[in-house]
Design an enzyme around this catalytic site. Structure first.
Site, PDB file in Angstrom:
ATOM      1  N   GLU C  64       0.812  -1.217   0.000  1.00  0.00           N
ATOM      2  CA  GLU C  64       0.000   0.000   0.000  1.00  0.00           C
ATOM      3  C   GLU C  64       0.846   1.269   0.000  1.00  0.00           C
ATOM      4  O   GLU C  64       0.553   2.233  -0.697  1.00  0.00           O
ATOM      5  CB  GLU C  64      -0.951   0.013   1.195  1.00  0.00           C
ATOM      6  CG  GLU C  64      -2.148  -0.933   1.053  1.00  0.00           C
ATOM      7  CD  GLU C  64      -1.828  -2.389   1.280  1.00  0.00           C
ATOM      8  OE1 GLU C  64      -0.689  -2.707   1.672  1.00  0.00           O
ATOM      9  OE2 GLU C  64      -2.722  -3.233   1.061  1.00  0.00           O
ATOM     10  N   HIS C 133     -11.856  -4.436   9.044  1.00  0.00           N
ATOM     11  CA  HIS C 133     -12.352  -4.178   7.686  1.00  0.00           C
ATOM     12  C   HIS C 133     -13.593  -3.281   7.666  1.00  0.00           C
ATOM     13  O   HIS C 133     -14.249  -3.198   6.633  1.00  0.00           O
ATOM     14  CB  HIS C 133     -12.747  -5.486   7.007  1.00  0.00           C
ATOM     15  CG  HIS C 133     -11.613  -6.275   6.442  1.00  0.00           C
ATOM     16  ND1 HIS C 133     -10.620  -6.818   7.205  1.00  0.00           N
ATOM     17  CD2 HIS C 133     -11.328  -6.624   5.165  1.00  0.00           C
ATOM     18  CE1 HIS C 133      -9.772  -7.488   6.427  1.00  0.00           C
ATOM     19  NE2 HIS C 133     -10.169  -7.387   5.192  1.00  0.00           N
TER      20      HIS C 133
HETATM   21  C1  LIG Z   1      -2.757  -4.775   4.206  1.00  0.00           C
HETATM   22  C2  LIG Z   1      -3.813  -5.527   3.463  1.00  0.00           C
HETATM   23  N1  LIG Z   1      -3.942  -5.326   2.139  1.00  0.00           N
HETATM   24  C3  LIG Z   1      -4.876  -5.996   1.435  1.00  0.00           C
HETATM   25  C4  LIG Z   1      -5.721  -6.882   2.053  1.00  0.00           C
HETATM   26  C5  LIG Z   1      -6.793  -7.645   1.258  1.00  0.00           C
HETATM   27  N2  LIG Z   1      -6.347  -9.052   1.105  1.00  0.00           N
HETATM   28  C6  LIG Z   1      -6.730  -9.991   1.992  1.00  0.00           C
HETATM   29  S1  LIG Z   1      -5.978 -11.464   1.677  1.00  0.00           S
HETATM   30  C7  LIG Z   1      -5.146 -10.833   0.357  1.00  0.00           C
HETATM   31  C8  LIG Z   1      -4.212 -11.710  -0.418  1.00  0.00           C
HETATM   32  C9  LIG Z   1      -3.098 -12.216   0.434  1.00  0.00           C
HETATM   33  O1  LIG Z   1      -2.381 -13.183  -0.293  1.00  0.00           O
HETATM   34  P1  LIG Z   1      -1.339 -14.138   0.416  1.00  0.00           P
HETATM   35  O2  LIG Z   1      -0.492 -13.333   1.344  1.00  0.00           O
HETATM   36  O3  LIG Z   1      -0.620 -14.889  -0.645  1.00  0.00           O
HETATM   37  O4  LIG Z   1      -2.186 -15.118   1.321  1.00  0.00           O
HETATM   38  P2  LIG Z   1      -3.314 -16.147   0.818  1.00  0.00           P
HETATM   39  O5  LIG Z   1      -4.616 -15.406   0.859  1.00  0.00           O
HETATM   40  O6  LIG Z   1      -2.942 -16.586  -0.553  1.00  0.00           O
HETATM   41  O7  LIG Z   1      -3.302 -17.270   1.796  1.00  0.00           O
HETATM   42  C10 LIG Z   1      -5.459  -9.494   0.152  1.00  0.00           C
HETATM   43  C11 LIG Z   1      -4.940  -8.665  -0.956  1.00  0.00           C
HETATM   44  C12 LIG Z   1      -5.576  -7.039   3.461  1.00  0.00           C
HETATM   45  N3  LIG Z   1      -6.390  -7.860   4.145  1.00  0.00           N
HETATM   46  N4  LIG Z   1      -4.609  -6.365   4.123  1.00  0.00           N
END
Ligand SMILES: Cc1ncc(C[n+]2csc(CCOP(=O)(O)OP(=O)(O)O)c2C)c(N)n1
Ligand SMILES: Cc1ncc(C[n+]2csc(CCOP(=O)(O)OP(=O)(O)O)c2C)c(N)n1
Ligand SMILES: [Mg+2]
Ligand SMILES: [Mg+2]
Lengths: 342, 332, 332, 342
Positions: C64, C133
């Site tokens: 971000e 959220h």
């Molecule tokens: C700081 C932040 N940015 C964006 C999000 C929205 N978000 C939730 S899960 C996710 C993807 C995360 O991917 P990864 O770290 O690979 O974990 P996975 O969901 O694949 O287990 C996003 C973009 C968030 N929760 N927190």
């Protein structure tokens, strides 16, 4: 990284020494030194205020890197940016006036030492938030890429900044999008009072940068010719589509972190050893050996520079302050500045 | 109680508090950028490294988000961290950890994980540090449920608030105004922990209530002198704790004086002064003889030159003027 | 003007605005997490990648701070970025870039570098997304000089605010309430750019002024219906632009109705509702027949279960109650 | 990294296969799978709400890592934490009740799917801010180090989280201070809809981690025995003073990112190929080959688990909600919780 090791080679390997050019590099460094020593005096005399960070000892980095840039390239710096600004060609008067907070300053007096800006030189400023310039550099380079402009954006920051999350995020973005950014990490071994050993678990910064997929190598930051050679090579590679590059410029600040800093955390001997590698003396030695300058010429240059700086101080002192009624100007754009809503 | 007094400064009082806390409780440690070798960016922790060593006076890399997060984690893990952030502007880099974790964890976990963390940071203008080192965001932080926000304005509070904050089971943010570090004065030799729930009356008065905190307490007391010279008796209230606010003290005063001026170094719109004014509206409207006035900072990133910075910040003259306006309001 | 109406949703209106902006101005591009392949976390940008390609519908890594900073840099570099942050809570990770750079750069540089950047993000509760959220921080952001803060509450504003924001030379933050994306309605086929300076009266009334914005506009209009049933005529004002505030519109209304209730989904203390109440205090105290009331969110990180979340958020019944209190205030 | 390559070796190299232990690992995975499939049904029936992220396909990571931990170790997870919570031993009833937002839930119902906490298991929770758990893990480990406690803190996060600045800052702190942290990066190749190639310029995450000075290696995350072996080796090394370790657990989520996600960004064939490596089927195959389970035994296990989950649903549905009067509880500590000011 080995093919780059010429980056740290000794000056006499320099190709086709050009007297005029070397005299310019020398003058730039002498000017930065004199400007900053004058700032130190003015600060002690309470004629300028705020936080003032000097780059005395690091002049070769500013002079060498800027020599590799064109007028359309962009430069982002830190709170320790007097040298970058002077080497980039901002006028002495506009910089000195800014130190005094005058209307004629490069930032209209509102910025002071930590916020030197000059749109006409694409000098996108000092920045007093450590590492905050890196994402901005990524964005400026993205804008160039999206507009198919053949420009390079150079971003200076310290080895301490490399511990911030923004360093990680910005290097990843630049590498992922293959943006025309030259990251210039001024490794002066200390972040305020924190030594690099206490700052980084893995302190080979060029190697760290390479792990993101950037081309990166270390450079002797006390040797202006070596700095220039590496910067030229990197900038050419970037213009050739080689993606972002990273230079670890190994240097040292001869003075304290800021005018506030009693400098308790460094051994005097460490400072003295580095002073023996003074980048100005080093270039003078090289030029003398090549018959490109003599004591008289050097003395003349120093006094010409001293006069120029002294004149800038007088001019700055006489310059007007921004009227108080204008306090809230530039919080948002005025008709004429920027682009306006219809 | 022992009533010998000692000469000290705000900075020394803070240092003495940290030292006492570390001597009294092994779980207490200080962590932040340059708290050790450098002695603290404003020399608050000078000498503590030599006394307590690098494990408890812990220099961190430049990583505000991670070391604040680590402070939270270590608090959950049984330590009592004092995390120092050099300047309030840099705390924005750690705001995710402060709001989304420190302030929310107890609630999200249904009461299982409280966060006994103290964060200290420098706030405020007046030192010509320009737009990235001068803001006053403590009132803004006071919007966040789950945090306690303190603004020590006196030597007693610099000496005592930290000790009480370290006993709080929940996160406490302490904002030290940069212009106070060199403030000299005398303090009881045995000064120690102080209450962190109540606002206090720093000067009694009958005509108008001046409500302030932190760096503007001195300015506001000066304003009260100016008013006294005009025969206007101003009561000066130091909020001390910005969250939770102690309504009783300032509402009680306004009920007596029927007039109020809120002095807040934050930017005017959405500053704490607005919350105070709104609470007076809600709890004491019919006691008012004039609209509550606000004297705040101009809504501008603080400029470097002294004349502009002075014009941007609350000054005793403007505070006195506002108070005079409440004495003779033009009926709307 | 063409008066054919089309059925649409808030989400589609936002998408149509982005699409129009990208067609009209090559400098406009959309950047953020999952705006491309995924189609936007709330499907706002669905289909735009196929139309405009990955350079202009730019997926970013999870960073971000860096992609907001890159948005700022690209704006300085001549582009007109629309940066999407998935949810307001995550924007805290980019707050340093937003406040210390985007909002300050023009001033620090003495007017040389303006930042024509638009940041869009989802805000607000009501979807059982719990404490990380669900918050409503738009009023909190409205404290920051140098930013313009918009809260589209209608299809017209979802369709039109972005277009005007992209013409603004300075940074604009647009807060889209998560519970509005599926809102259905009709819109003029040729709907386009709208004013982003003024608040508007969404419902006229004579007895009490209900002041709100964004996600609580609907709830507040419901409250007005409840009040109408009791014979109380409520005027409903949609602030639309939270910074700079359009005092004239809401002060003018309060001067007519002599009563006001501010409805704000932010946490009560230090919310925008406090600023509105303070401004009414300052500009219309003598027109008031009752204290200004505030209906805000409970000061708690939002809990997951619906019954608790509902209890934490402003509801039409509580708004109506507050309005009734202003009709028969107990003189303090 | 080569001496670690056993970490990706095939199950038959496993030392002394223990039937009981393998049956436990299998049951854990079967339980996670059944729990989550039930959650999916309940969600579709709108009986549970909010954001729900399933780890179907990734069960081996949770089961294998938790098998290497002791009761005093701490675990931090993400919003995709049902599997971690179940494998850590949180009770099925407390988890299912939390999904329903009931007072009997592991977080008293206030957390929901993304915020599962249990102090008695040192399960420091789900976390809905990507990468926010890493600094917390560093802090928990620092607390153990400062209090000379022989504990390990395990932190789970995805490959997408590795792009966040906090990943960089936290790994540096952990390595710099040699803290007892086991970083478990669940590399399932996608961060919502963003593939790892669009997320990272340099996508070898174990190598990235090593560049901070941590011991790091990749592990076949679909092979619970391989995961356990690597976790055991890493945890032993950490307890032995080897400093922080990092495991890149290569896995895949068989379902969409969340119940909201139409999963447009992945090829069906990619998903199908990974499903052929279902971690439950893989362990069953190994155990059958070793005569450690047969179809009847498997069927019995499945139905026992199905009954347990069904019972947990009934119990959760009958459980009470937190009274509305308690809305603002736990914003700050109450007398009794935590430590109080005198
Ligand atoms: C700081 C932040 N940015 C964006 C999000 C929205 N978000 C939730 S899960 C996710 C993807 C995360 O991917 P990864 O770290 O690979 O974990 P996975 O969901 O694949 O287990 C996003 C973009 C968030 N929760 N927190
Ligand atoms: C985000 C942030 N944290 C802390 C500071 C205070 N600070 C200013 S300079 C500095 C040291 C930076 O060191 P380095 O990056 O090595 O650059 P150098 O000063 O050595 O040139 C610190 C800690 C700051 N300005 N911004
Ligand atoms: Mg340095
Ligand atoms: Mg992933």
């Amino acid at each position: 990284m080995n093919e780059h090791s010429a980056g740290t080679s000794s000056p006499d390997q320099a190709t086709a020494p050009d007297t005029e050019h070397r005299r310019e590099l020398l003058r730039t460094m002498v000017l930065i030194r004199r400007f900053e020593e004058t700032c130190a005096e003015l600060y002690s005399a309470a004629r300028i205020r705020g936080f003032v960070h000097l780059c005395v000892g690091e002049e070769a980095v500013a002079a060498g890197v800027m020599a590799a840039l064109g007028p359309d390239d962009a430069v982002l710096s830190t709170y320790r940016e007097h040298g970058h600004a002077l080497a980039r060609g901002l006028t002495l008067n506009s910089l000195m006036a800014e130190m005094f907070g005058k209307q004629t300053g490069c930032s209209g007096g509102r910025g002071g030492s930590m916020h030197l800006f000059d749109k006409s030189h694409r000098f996108v400023g000092g920045n007093a938030i450590v590492a905050a310039g890196l994402p901005l550099a990524v964005g400026l380079a993205l804008a160039d890429k999206l507009q198919n402009r053949d420009r390079v954006t150079v971003c200076f920051f310290g080895e301490g900044a490399a511990a911030e999350g923004e360093f990680h995020e910005a290097l990843n973005l630049a590498a992922l999008w293959r943006l025309p950014v030259l990251f210039c990490c001024e490794n002066n071994l200390y972040a305020m009072g924190t030594s690099i050993a206490k700052e980084h678990a893995a302190s080979d910064l060029a190697l760290r940068a390479e792990s993101y997929g950037l081309s990166a190598w270390p450079v002797d930051g006390m040797d202006v010719l070596a700095v220039e050679r590496s910067a030229v090579r990197a900038v050419e590679a970037i213009r050739g589509g080689g993606g972002p590059h990273f230079l670890e410029l190994r240097t040292f600040r001869f003075r304290a972190h800021s005018m506030y800093d009693p400098d308790r955390y460094r051994e005097k001997v460490e400072i003295e050893q580095w002073k023996e590698r003074d980048p100005i003396d080093a270039l003078v030695k090289t030029m003398k050996a090549a018959g490109q300058i003599d004591d008289a010429g050097l003395a003349a240059m120093r006094s010409e520079v001293a006069d120029a700086v002294a004149a800038a101080v007088d001019t700055a002192e006489q310059a007007p302050f921004e009227p108080v009624e204008n306090l809230t100007r530039f919080v948002t754009s005025e008709a004429g500045t920027g682009e306006d809503r219809p | 109680m022992n009533d010998t007094l000692v000469e000290t400064t705000y900075r020394e009082a803070l240092r003495a508090a940290i030292r006492q806390a570390m001597l009294e409780d092994e779980r207490v440690y200080l962590m932040g950028e340059d708290v050790g070798d450098y002695g603290g960016c404003f020399a608050v922790s000078l000498g503590l490294l030599e006394e307590f060593g690098p494990e408890r006076i812990r220099d961190t890399p430049l990583s505000e988000s991670a070391f604040v997060g680590a402070g939270i984690g270590s608090a959950i893990g049984g330590m009592r961290p004092i995390v120092e952030i050099m300047t309030v502007n840099f705390s924005l880099l750690a705001l995710d950890q402060i709001m989304n974790t420190a302030a929310s964890l107890l609630h999200m976990s249904g009461g299982q994980f409280n966060v006994p963390l103290v964060i200290r940071m420098t706030t405020g203008g007046g030192r010509q540090l320009a737009a990235q080192h001068s803001h006053s965001l403590e009132g803004w932080y006071a919007h966040i449920p789950g945090l306690r926000i303190l603004a020590p304005a006196t030597l007693e509070d610099a000496r005592g608030m930290l000790l009480t904050a370290l006993k709080d089971p929940d996160p406490v943010l302490i904002f030290e105004h940069g212009s106070l570090y060199n403030m000299k004065g005398v303090l009881a030799a045995d000064a120690g922990a102080v209450d962190i729930d109540r606002a206090v009356v720093r000067r009694e008065g009958t005509d108008v209530t001046l409500i302030t905190y932190g760096g503007t307490l001195g300015t506001t007391l000066e304003a009260a002198d100016l008013l006294a010279a005009d025969g206007i008796s101003a009561e000066v209230i130091d909020l001390r704790t910005l969250r939770p606010l102690d309504d009783e003290t300032f509402i009680g005063s306004v009920r007596r004086t029927h007039r109020a001026v809120v002095v807040d170094e934050g930017w005017r719109s959405g500053s704490l002064s607005a919350e105070i004014s709104a609470r007076i509206m809600e709890q004491a409207l019919y006691d008012l003889d004039a609209p509550v006035e606000r004297v705040c900072s101009a809504e501008v990133p603080l400029p470097y030159p002294k004349h502009l910075e002075d014009a941007a910040l609350p000054q005793s003259a403007t505070i006195a003027e506002a108070a005079r306006r409440t004495m003779s309001p033009e009926q709307g």
